[in-house]
Write a protein that holds these residues in place. Structure first.
Motif, mmCIF file in Angstrom:
data_model
loop_
_atom_site.group_PDB
_atom_site.id
_atom_site.type_symbol
_atom_site.label_atom_id
_atom_site.label_comp_id
_atom_site.label_asym_id
_atom_site.label_seq_id
_atom_site.Cartn_x
_atom_site.Cartn_y
_atom_site.Cartn_z
ATOM 1 N N ARG A 131 -2.857 -0.663 -4.126
ATOM 2 C CA ARG A 131 -2.082 -0.187 -5.271
ATOM 3 C C ARG A 131 -2.301 -1.075 -6.491
ATOM 4 N N TYR A 134 -5.529 -0.221 -8.151
ATOM 5 C CA TYR A 134 -5.390 1.039 -8.899
ATOM 6 C C TYR A 134 -4.678 0.810 -10.231
ATOM 7 N N TYR A 163 -2.807 8.463 -7.653
ATOM 8 C CA TYR A 163 -3.095 7.409 -6.672
ATOM 9 C C TYR A 163 -3.475 7.990 -5.321
ATOM 10 N N ARG A 167 -6.756 6.720 -3.274
ATOM 11 C CA ARG A 167 -6.304 5.598 -2.452
ATOM 12 C C ARG A 167 -7.306 5.233 -1.357
#
Length: 215
Positions: A131, A134, A163, A167
């Motif tokens: 995360r 990202y 996301y 991911r």
């Protein structure tokens, strides 16, 4: 008396003939293809270039031998213990990221590739790391339309792919990078068991006259 081996691993010699066979087959072509990543002396005298080729090739053969041993210790399916004598393309991005020696070793040695694959399977990437990557790199996740428009990734959140869609790809990329770091760590430790004969030192070893620091 000059030893008749290029290097030894835990006292077990690696014959000079293995290095010569690699160079006579594909090694010299690989060395030339690496360009400045292998040596910055593009206009070096033939004798000097040959010495650097020999030292460079010794590293490839040694890494293959170290990887074979580690695969056996780990109980991995044993790859062919003879260094492949057909040239595999070495991507320029791998040369840039890994250095010409490690890139060439992975291209030529099935044992090195098997070890890298095993290391990659062992990597665990925390969700927080995925995360965070990202969130810190929105420019890498622009939608196709936003790319066409040249959109600013920091202006409109709708220009960024969700996301959930990216991911898994991020996790794979981070796992791949972690495996490469683990491979370098393994190699640093494994090389402690290696002794090189004169004339077969690492190309970047500053103790020999023609050393070349850049890889």
């Amino acid at each position: 008396m000059t030893p008749n081996y290029a290097a030894s691993v835990r006292g077990v010699p690696i014959p000079k003939e293995r290095v010569a066979a690699f160079l006579n087959a594909d090694g010299a072509a690989s060395f030339r293809g690496a360009g400045n990543c292998a040596t910055s002396h593009n206009d070096a005298a033939p004798a000097r270039r040959h010495r650097q080729q020999r030292r460079w090739a010794t590293q490839i053969v040694v890494i293959h031998e170290l990887a074979l041993r580690t695969c056996a210790e780990r109980g991995l399916a044993p790859p062919d213990d003879i260094l492949p004598m057909h040239l595999l393309t070495i991507p320029e991005t791998d040369v840039a990221d890994l250095g010409s020696i490690v890139a060439a070793a992975l291209a030529h040695s099935p044992a090195a590739r098997a070890l890298l694959a095993a290391l990659e399977r062992e990597q665990e990437v925390p969700e927080t790391a995925v995360r965070d990557y990202y969130d810190r790199n929105p420019d890498r996740f622009l939608t196709p339309d936003a790319l066409r428009r040249g959109a600013d990734p920091y202006t409109d959140p709708s220009d960024i792919q969700p996301y959930e869609q990216v991911r898994d790809a991020i996790a794979r990329e981070l796992r791949h990078a972690a495996a490469r770091r683990a491979f370098f760590d393994w190699l640093d430790g494994a090389r402690a068991d290696v002794e090189y004969a004169e004339g077969h030192e690492h190309p970047g070893d500053p103790t020999h006259q023609d050393h070349e620091h850049r890889h």
